[in-house]
Write a protein that holds these residues in place. Structure first.
Motif, mmCIF file in Angstrom:
data_model
loop_
_atom_site.group_PDB
_atom_site.id
_atom_site.type_symbol
_atom_site.label_atom_id
_atom_site.label_comp_id
_atom_site.label_asym_id
_atom_site.label_seq_id
_atom_site.Cartn_x
_atom_site.Cartn_y
_atom_site.Cartn_z
ATOM 1 N N ALA A 112 0.829 -1.212 0.000
ATOM 2 C CA ALA A 112 0.000 0.000 0.000
ATOM 3 C C ALA A 112 0.862 1.260 0.000
ATOM 4 C CB ALA A 112 -0.937 -0.006 1.196
ATOM 5 N N GLN A 113 1.892 1.282 0.816
ATOM 6 C CA GLN A 113 2.785 2.447 0.889
ATOM 7 C C GLN A 113 3.506 2.659 -0.435
ATOM 8 O OE1 GLN A 113 3.210 4.824 3.229
ATOM 9 N NE2 GLN A 113 4.620 5.812 1.813
ATOM 10 N N TRP A 114 4.011 1.586 -1.010
ATOM 11 C CA TRP A 114 4.725 1.684 -2.274
ATOM 12 C C TRP A 114 3.791 2.149 -3.390
ATOM 13 C CZ3 TRP A 114 4.552 -0.750 -7.092
ATOM 14 C CH2 TRP A 114 5.633 -0.458 -7.928
ATOM 15 N N LEU A 115 2.584 1.584 -3.442
ATOM 16 C CA LEU A 115 1.622 1.984 -4.465
ATOM 17 C C LEU A 115 1.195 3.445 -4.302
ATOM 18 C CD1 LEU A 115 -0.557 -1.249 -4.644
ATOM 19 C CD2 LEU A 115 1.001 -0.376 -6.409
ATOM 20 N N GLU A 116 1.086 3.900 -3.062
ATOM 21 C CA GLU A 116 0.731 5.297 -2.811
ATOM 22 C C GLU A 116 1.844 6.233 -3.292
ATOM 23 O OE1 GLU A 116 -0.088 8.278 0.936
ATOM 24 O OE2 GLU A 116 -0.575 6.164 1.190
ATOM 25 N N THR A 117 3.081 5.871 -2.989
ATOM 26 C CA THR A 117 4.215 6.682 -3.448
ATOM 27 C C THR A 117 4.255 6.723 -4.965
ATOM 28 O OG1 THR A 117 5.484 6.125 -1.476
ATOM 29 C CG2 THR A 117 6.744 6.885 -3.386
ATOM 30 N N ARG A 118 4.070 5.589 -5.581
ATOM 31 C CA ARG A 118 4.069 5.512 -7.043
ATOM 32 C C ARG A 118 2.952 6.371 -7.624
ATOM 33 N NH1 ARG A 118 2.032 0.581 -10.544
ATOM 34 N NH2 ARG A 118 2.510 1.374 -12.603
ATOM 35 N N ALA A 119 1.762 6.303 -7.046
ATOM 36 C CA ALA A 119 0.628 7.091 -7.542
ATOM 37 C C ALA A 119 0.912 8.589 -7.432
ATOM 38 C CB ALA A 119 -0.642 6.731 -6.776
ATOM 39 N N THR A 120 1.519 8.999 -6.337
ATOM 40 C CA THR A 120 1.879 10.409 -6.164
ATOM 41 C C THR A 120 2.882 10.842 -7.230
ATOM 42 O OG1 THR A 120 1.450 10.309 -3.791
ATOM 43 C CG2 THR A 120 2.886 12.085 -4.565
ATOM 44 N N GLN A 121 3.852 10.001 -7.504
ATOM 45 C CA GLN A 121 4.872 10.341 -8.498
ATOM 46 C C GLN A 121 4.306 10.353 -9.906
ATOM 47 O OE1 GLN A 121 7.804 7.524 -7.248
ATOM 48 N NE2 GLN A 121 8.851 9.034 -5.964
ATOM 49 N N VAL A 122 3.359 9.468 -10.188
ATOM 50 C CA VAL A 122 2.694 9.487 -11.502
ATOM 51 C C VAL A 122 1.897 10.785 -11.648
ATOM 52 C CG1 VAL A 122 0.942 8.379 -12.953
ATOM 53 C CG2 VAL A 122 2.663 6.982 -11.789
ATOM 54 N N ALA A 123 1.236 11.195 -10.583
ATOM 55 C CA ALA A 123 0.501 12.465 -10.610
ATOM 56 C C ALA A 123 1.461 13.639 -10.839
ATOM 57 C CB ALA A 123 -0.287 12.652 -9.309
ATOM 58 N N ASN A 124 2.612 13.616 -10.192
ATOM 59 C CA ASN A 124 3.618 14.668 -10.399
ATOM 60 C C ASN A 124 4.121 14.679 -11.836
ATOM 61 O OD1 ASN A 124 3.395 15.392 -7.716
ATOM 62 N ND2 ASN A 124 5.227 14.289 -7.078
ATOM 63 N N LEU A 125 4.319 13.505 -12.400
ATOM 64 C CA LEU A 125 4.767 13.394 -13.783
ATOM 65 C C LEU A 125 3.693 13.952 -14.723
ATOM 66 C CD1 LEU A 125 6.619 12.430 -16.050
ATOM 67 C CD2 LEU A 125 5.654 10.134 -15.768
ATOM 68 N N THR A 126 2.451 13.615 -14.465
ATOM 69 C CA THR A 126 1.342 14.117 -15.289
ATOM 70 C C THR A 126 1.287 15.648 -15.227
ATOM 71 O OG1 THR A 126 0.112 12.079 -14.876
ATOM 72 C CG2 THR A 126 -1.148 13.967 -15.662
ATOM 73 N N THR A 127 1.471 16.192 -14.045
ATOM 74 C CA THR A 127 1.482 17.653 -13.875
ATOM 75 C C THR A 127 2.653 18.278 -14.631
ATOM 76 O OG1 THR A 127 0.409 17.479 -11.723
ATOM 77 C CG2 THR A 127 1.585 19.527 -12.191
ATOM 78 N N ALA A 128 3.818 17.664 -14.550
ATOM 79 C CA ALA A 128 4.998 18.183 -15.251
ATOM 80 C C ALA A 128 4.784 18.136 -16.763
ATOM 81 C CB ALA A 128 6.241 17.392 -14.855
ATOM 82 N N CYS A 129 4.107 17.103 -17.230
ATOM 83 C CA CYS A 129 3.850 16.996 -18.677
ATOM 84 C C CYS A 129 2.817 18.025 -19.133
ATOM 85 C CB CYS A 129 3.371 15.590 -19.013
ATOM 86 S SG CYS A 129 4.701 14.365 -19.011
ATOM 87 N N ALA A 130 1.890 18.362 -18.268
ATOM 88 C CA ALA A 130 0.844 19.326 -18.621
ATOM 89 C C ALA A 130 1.370 20.762 -18.579
ATOM 90 C CB ALA A 130 -0.352 19.187 -17.693
ATOM 91 N N GLY A 131 2.462 20.964 -17.815
ATOM 92 C CA GLY A 131 2.966 22.333 -17.628
ATOM 93 C C GLY A 131 3.917 22.734 -18.610
#
Length: 131
Positions: A112-131
């Motif tokens: 759960a912790q690893w998946l949460e960290t991964r999800a946060t980083q995917v969200a950060n990547l998506t934000t970086a790609c949108a910006g």
């Protein structure tokens, strides 16, 4: 003769102005082309990075998940090296590090912790790609 010299000087000056204007226009066109190419490269980089981020890491099969995570992390590390944008590079690198550093124990004992960290980083990547 004096009129011919003035006329020649005027024509030379006009030609120089025209040439400089053309150079400015060519530089603007070159800058625009470079910006378009950079945008296209960023879009392709984001597409590739997000496809690696979406790799199926099924924790029900932890050994297979571990292999997929490590492969995706290695690919992302390569992509991060190609990113000209610092924010994008950092987002890709953070996700790559999470994927390559995951252990079998992480996937078995604390997924759960690893998946949460991964999800946060995917969200950060998506934000970086949108910006």
């Amino acid at each position: 003769m004096r009129t011919a010299t003035r006329l020649a000087t005027t024509i030379t000056g006009l030609l120089a102005v025209a040439a400089l204007s053309a150079c400015g226009t060519l530089q603007e066109a070159s800058d625009t082309a470079a910006a378009v190419a950079n945008t296209a490269n960023t879009v392709q980089l984001c597409t590739d990075a997000l496809s690696q981020a979406a790799v199926n890491v099924d924790i029900a099969a932890p050994e297979e998940a571990l292999g997929r995570a490590h492969e995706a992390g290695a690919t992302l590390s390569d992509l991060a090296a190609d990113a000209a944008n610092t924010t994008l590079s950092q987002a890709i690198t953070a996700l790559a590090d999470t994927l390559t550093a995951v252990t079998l124990n992480d996937l078995v004992s604390g997924p759960a912790q690893w998946l949460e960290t991964r999800a946060t980083q995917v969200a950060n990547l998506t934000t970086a790609c949108a910006g």
